[in-house]
Design an enzyme around this catalytic site. Structure first.
Site, PDB file in Angstrom:
ATOM      1  N   ARG A   1      26.380 -33.603  53.586  1.00  0.00           N
ATOM      2  CA  ARG A   1      27.022 -33.154  52.346  1.00  0.00           C
ATOM      3  C   ARG A   1      26.117 -33.485  51.186  1.00  0.00           C
ATOM      4  O   ARG A   1      25.681 -34.629  51.040  1.00  0.00           O
ATOM      5  CB  ARG A   1      28.368 -33.861  52.192  1.00  0.00           C
ATOM      6  CG  ARG A   1      29.253 -33.226  51.146  1.00  0.00           C
ATOM      7  CD  ARG A   1      30.492 -34.048  50.946  1.00  0.00           C
ATOM      8  NE  ARG A   1      31.394 -34.033  52.075  1.00  0.00           N
ATOM      9  CZ  ARG A   1      32.369 -34.930  52.244  1.00  0.00           C
ATOM     10  NH1 ARG A   1      32.545 -35.898  51.376  1.00  0.00           N
ATOM     11  NH2 ARG A   1      33.160 -34.848  53.284  1.00  0.00           N
TER      12      ARG A   1
ATOM     13  N   ASN B   1      50.905   5.096  84.983  1.00  0.00           N
ATOM     14  CA  ASN B   1      50.189   6.374  84.989  1.00  0.00           C
ATOM     15  C   ASN B   1      49.600   6.705  83.624  1.00  0.00           C
ATOM     16  O   ASN B   1      48.701   7.513  83.517  1.00  0.00           O
ATOM     17  CB  ASN B   1      51.127   7.504  85.422  1.00  0.00           C
ATOM     18  CG  ASN B   1      51.515   7.355  86.891  1.00  0.00           C
ATOM     19  OD1 ASN B   1      50.667   7.150  87.751  1.00  0.00           O
ATOM     20  ND2 ASN B   1      52.797   7.406  87.173  1.00  0.00           N
TER      21      ASN B   1
ATOM     22  N   ASP C   1      48.394   0.519  91.378  1.00  0.00           N
ATOM     23  CA  ASP C   1      48.865   0.751  90.007  1.00  0.00           C
ATOM     24  C   ASP C   1      50.323   0.324  89.823  1.00  0.00           C
ATOM     25  O   ASP C   1      51.010   0.792  88.936  1.00  0.00           O
ATOM     26  CB  ASP C   1      48.688   2.227  89.624  1.00  0.00           C
ATOM     27  CG  ASP C   1      49.516   3.168  90.490  1.00  0.00           C
ATOM     28  OD1 ASP C   1      50.123   2.713  91.469  1.00  0.00           O
ATOM     29  OD2 ASP C   1      49.545   4.381  90.177  1.00  0.00           O
TER      30      ASP C   1
ATOM     31  N   ARG D   1      45.882  10.607  83.636  1.00  0.00           N
ATOM     32  CA  ARG D   1      46.706  10.476  82.431  1.00  0.00           C
ATOM     33  C   ARG D   1      46.399   9.238  81.590  1.00  0.00           C
ATOM     34  O   ARG D   1      46.883   9.108  80.481  1.00  0.00           O
ATOM     35  CB  ARG D   1      48.197  10.492  82.835  1.00  0.00           C
ATOM     36  CG  ARG D   1      48.697  11.872  83.172  1.00  0.00           C
ATOM     37  CD  ARG D   1      50.041  11.821  83.857  1.00  0.00           C
ATOM     38  NE  ARG D   1      49.925  11.370  85.240  1.00  0.00           N
ATOM     39  CZ  ARG D   1      50.964  11.147  86.030  1.00  0.00           C
ATOM     40  NH1 ARG D   1      52.189  11.295  85.583  1.00  0.00           N
ATOM     41  NH2 ARG D   1      50.791  10.749  87.275  1.00  0.00           N
TER      42      ARG D   1
ATOM     43  N   ASN E   1      30.077 -22.151  69.742  1.00  0.00           N
ATOM     44  CA  ASN E   1      29.750 -22.306  71.171  1.00  0.00           C
ATOM     45  C   ASN E   1      28.809 -21.236  71.697  1.00  0.00           C
ATOM     46  O   ASN E   1      28.342 -21.322  72.807  1.00  0.00           O
ATOM     47  CB  ASN E   1      31.046 -22.289  71.997  1.00  0.00           C
ATOM     48  CG  ASN E   1      31.816 -20.995  71.825  1.00  0.00           C
ATOM     49  OD1 ASN E   1      31.757 -20.366  70.767  1.00  0.00           O
ATOM     50  ND2 ASN E   1      32.510 -20.571  72.862  1.00  0.00           N
TER      51      ASN E   1
ATOM     52  N   GLU F   1      58.051  15.114  98.184  1.00  0.00           N
ATOM     53  CA  GLU F   1      57.428  14.942  96.872  1.00  0.00           C
ATOM     54  C   GLU F   1      58.082  15.866  95.849  1.00  0.00           C
ATOM     55  O   GLU F   1      58.565  16.950  96.197  1.00  0.00           O
ATOM     56  CB  GLU F   1      55.929  15.251  96.972  1.00  0.00           C
ATOM     57  CG  GLU F   1      55.152  14.229  97.764  1.00  0.00           C
ATOM     58  CD  GLU F   1      55.347  12.812  97.252  1.00  0.00           C
ATOM     59  OE1 GLU F   1      54.952  12.528  96.116  1.00  0.00           O
ATOM     60  OE2 GLU F   1      55.936  11.990  97.983  1.00  0.00           O
TER      61      GLU F   1
ATOM     62  N   THR G   1      47.197  10.274  99.676  1.00  0.00           N
ATOM     63  CA  THR G   1      47.517   8.886 100.045  1.00  0.00           C
ATOM     64  C   THR G   1      47.409   8.638 101.561  1.00  0.00           C
ATOM     65  O   THR G   1      47.011   7.555 101.981  1.00  0.00           O
ATOM     66  CB  THR G   1      48.933   8.521  99.558  1.00  0.00           C
ATOM     67  OG1 THR G   1      49.853   9.565  99.934  1.00  0.00           O
ATOM     68  CG2 THR G   1      48.993   8.374  98.046  1.00  0.00           C
TER      69      THR G   1
HETATM   70  C1  UD1 Z   1      53.188   8.470  95.540  1.00  0.00           C
HETATM   71  C2  UD1 Z   1      54.091   8.911  96.693  1.00  0.00           C
HETATM   72  C3  UD1 Z   1      55.501   9.122  96.145  1.00  0.00           C
HETATM   73  C4  UD1 Z   1      55.994   7.830  95.500  1.00  0.00           C
HETATM   74  C5  UD1 Z   1      55.021   7.355  94.444  1.00  0.00           C
HETATM   75  C6  UD1 Z   1      55.412   5.950  94.007  1.00  0.00           C
HETATM   76  C7  UD1 Z   1      52.711  10.178  98.278  1.00  0.00           C
HETATM   77  C8  UD1 Z   1      52.351  11.515  98.769  1.00  0.00           C
HETATM   78  N1  UD1 Z   1      53.575  10.134  97.257  1.00  0.00           N
HETATM   79  O1  UD1 Z   1      53.154   9.533  94.615  1.00  0.00           O
HETATM   80  O2  UD1 Z   1      56.364   9.504  97.186  1.00  0.00           O
HETATM   81  O3  UD1 Z   1      57.273   8.033  94.936  1.00  0.00           O
HETATM   82  O4  UD1 Z   1      53.680   7.258  94.973  1.00  0.00           O
HETATM   83  O5  UD1 Z   1      54.624   5.505  92.948  1.00  0.00           O
HETATM   84  O6  UD1 Z   1      52.238   9.189  98.797  1.00  0.00           O
HETATM   85  N2  UD1 Z   1      45.392   7.246  95.983  1.00  0.00           N
HETATM   86  C9  UD1 Z   1      44.253   7.029  96.720  1.00  0.00           C
HETATM   87  N3  UD1 Z   1      43.615   8.106  97.283  1.00  0.00           N
HETATM   88  C10 UD1 Z   1      44.086   9.357  97.171  1.00  0.00           C
HETATM   89  C11 UD1 Z   1      45.258   9.575  96.411  1.00  0.00           C
HETATM   90  C12 UD1 Z   1      45.888   8.488  95.834  1.00  0.00           C
HETATM   91  O7  UD1 Z   1      43.793   5.891  96.871  1.00  0.00           O
HETATM   92  O8  UD1 Z   1      43.453  10.272  97.720  1.00  0.00           O
HETATM   93  C13 UD1 Z   1      46.064   6.082  95.388  1.00  0.00           C
HETATM   94  C14 UD1 Z   1      46.164   6.159  93.881  1.00  0.00           C
HETATM   95  O9  UD1 Z   1      45.043   5.547  93.275  1.00  0.00           O
HETATM   96  C15 UD1 Z   1      47.449   5.393  93.590  1.00  0.00           C
HETATM   97  C16 UD1 Z   1      48.278   5.605  94.849  1.00  0.00           C
HETATM   98  O10 UD1 Z   1      47.391   6.035  95.854  1.00  0.00           O
HETATM   99  O11 UD1 Z   1      47.200   4.001  93.450  1.00  0.00           O
HETATM  100  C17 UD1 Z   1      49.381   6.639  94.630  1.00  0.00           C
HETATM  101  O12 UD1 Z   1      48.789   7.872  94.333  1.00  0.00           O
HETATM  102  P1  UD1 Z   1      49.401   8.861  93.274  1.00  0.00           P
HETATM  103  O13 UD1 Z   1      48.568  10.073  93.242  1.00  0.00           O
HETATM  104  O14 UD1 Z   1      49.654   8.139  92.009  1.00  0.00           O
HETATM  105  O15 UD1 Z   1      50.781   9.219  94.019  1.00  0.00           O
HETATM  106  P2  UD1 Z   1      52.132   9.678  93.356  1.00  0.00           P
HETATM  107  O16 UD1 Z   1      52.049  11.128  93.043  1.00  0.00           O
HETATM  108  O17 UD1 Z   1      52.519   8.738  92.282  1.00  0.00           O
HETATM  109 CA    CA Z   2      51.458   7.286  90.838  1.00  0.00          CA
END
Ligand code: UD1
Ligand code: CA
Length: 427
Positions: free
Chosen positions: A410, A229, A104, A15, A354, A156, A80
């Site tokens: 000058r 996001n 993030d 996004r 500079n 979720e 995650t």
């Molecule tokens: C996640 C949580 C959600 C929480 C929210 C808070 C899970 C399943 N869900 O959801 O419960 O309310 O964060 O902000 O954990 N990332 C990786 N590798 C991956 C996927 C994600 O490193 O394979 C990282 C992303 O870069 C990000 C973070 O994990 O920094 C969260 O991932 P994102 O996909 O944004 O999770 P949300 O759907 O926001």
């Molecule tokens: Ca997120």
């Protein structure tokens, strides 16, 4: 007890609509990931950053700026829970605490993280998740509790029933765990959910099943877990952070004439009784002394160290420079890669040249104590003006000027008496 962190930063950030990986988008010249790493650095002994999307760029940033952090590649990105499991080989025999954060979420503070870890320890918790209350919990994982109010699981948004969607307590995405007790969970996570991902949130149920002590820490100030996001979130986070920084400065004796038009990075220190005038933008890491007057419309770009009683006036830009006390840079000037002594006066429209764009080299300008620079001067770096010397208005300084001398380039002013009258007569 030793604490290490795992920071999740492999996701795509769709996004943001950007070629730049999400965690490298900046607030005040510092990437989002930098905020998270700075907030854990006094708490943890080692940090693992999980990278994936645009891994190379994120790795380069981490390597260059954080010697206490290691990057680990997650490819492909399967959720995650899968992301955290990438750190397992590096933590095989580790038995301390692990703090899990997202790259993030830049607004979380060191103070809150310390309290969170203390809560984990004091409640003899094996696994603690940070939660908060949102009036609009859309998109966040919901905290589901049993009838007796104990934590049951996290659901979720995409997997939630209409009833569960009404829950306003959400998962902040920050966890503290006793690694030795939880590490086996990561090889047992399943991806049978709406997104087909390995959810980190499933470790709650895993912990319950294995009779571990699982708790939630409810964070009162929900602004701190504000996640980025989209670019709209980025602008909003900048606002939240700015308000926090300005309030803190004001409480510590700095006058901010108009907080609505003033922008100051969290990494800027400012001394008592300094006044910041409207429309001033201060980014990066800076140190400003006492009794200074900055702005209106000043721009400090980082690496600026200003002592006491200094005036940086309107439309002045300063970058990577040291300025000693009682010096004035009043109007329309650029001071970059410079060292200015005390009691220096910089006339309006002075520029330190500079940068040589041909070889891309930046050079230094040194102005010693008591130097006076006339208006509209160009100081072509590298160059030094020694103590007490004066530079005449409109001069281009291309070589060093010795102490107490006058430097001036000058062509003499020519006067043609009655020239205008004569011209008019000829019409
Ligand atoms: C996640 C949580 C959600 C929480 C929210 C808070 C899970 C399943 N869900 O959801 O419960 O309310 O964060 O902000 O954990 N990332 C990786 N590798 C991956 C996927 C994600 O490193 O394979 C990282 C992303 O870069 C990000 C973070 O994990 O920094 C969260 O991932 P994102 O996909 O944004 O999770 P949300 O759907 O926001
Ligand atoms: Ca997120």
């Amino acid at each position: 007890m030793e604490i290490k962190s795992i920071i999740l930063a492999a996701g795509k950030g769709t996004r943001m609509k950007s070629e730049t990986p999400k965690v490298l988008h900046e607030i005040y010249g510092k990437p989002l990931l930098g905020y998270v790493l700075d907030n854990v650095k006094n708490i943890t002994s080692e940090n693992f950053v999980i990278v994936g999307h645009h891994a190379q760029e994120v790795e380069t940033y981490v390597e260059k700026n954080y010697s206490d952090a290691k990057t680990i590649l997650q490819s492909p990105q399967l959720g995650t829970g899968h992301a955290v499991s990438m750190a397992c080989p590096y933590l095989k025999d580790y038995t301390g605490l692990v703090l899990i954060l997202c790259g993030d979420t830049p607004l979380i503070t060191e103070e809150t993280l310390s309290k969170f870890v203390d809560f984990h320890k004091n409640s003899n918790s094996d696994l603690t998740v940070m939660s908060t209350i949102f009036d609009n919990p859309t998109n966040y994982g919901r905290i589901i509790r049993d009838a007796d109010n104990t934590l049951k699981c996290i659901v979720e948004e995409k997997d939630a029933t209409p009833e569960q969607k009404k829950v306003k307590e959400v998962n902040a995405g920050i966890y503290c765990l006793d690694w030795g007790k939880i590490k086996n969970a990561f090889s047992e996570l399943k991806s049978n959910n709406a997104q087909g991902e390995y959810y980190l949130t499933d470790i709650i149920e895993w912990g319950k099943k294995h009779s571990l002590n699982v708790n939630a820490f409810i964070l009162e100030n929900n602004e701190e877990i504000y996640g980025i996001n989209s670019r709209i979130n980025l602008a909003e986070a900048t606002k939240i952070l700015t308000k926090r920084v300005l309030n803190n400065l004001m409480l510590n004796g700095v006058t901010i004439v108009d907080p609505d038009s003033t922008w100051i990075s969290a990494d800027t220190e400012i001394g008592q009784d300094t006044i910041i005038y409207p429309s001033t933008y201060i980014e990066g890491k800076n140190k400003i002394g006492k009794n200074c007057k900055i702005g209106p419309c000043a721009h400090l770009r980082g690496g600026v160290e200003i002592q006491d009683n200094i005036k940086i006036g309107n439309f002045v830009e300063v970058k990577k420079s040291v300025i000693k006390s009682n010096t004035n840079v009043g109007h329309l000037s650029y001071i970059g890669d410079s060292e200015l002594g005390s009691h220096v006066n910089i006339g309006a429209g002075t520029i330190t040249a500079n940068y040589n764009p041909l070889n891309k080299v930046k050079s230094k300008t040194i102005l010693e104590d008591g130097v006076k620079i006339g208006s509209n001067t160009v100081l072509v770096a590298p160059v030094k003006v020694e103590e007490g010397a004066n530079i005449g208005a409109g001069t281009v300084v291309t070589k060093n000027v010795p102490s107490w001398a006058l430097g001036i380039t000058r062509s003499p002013l020519k006067i043609f008496e009655n020239w205008v009258k004569d011209k008019l007569k000829q019409l």
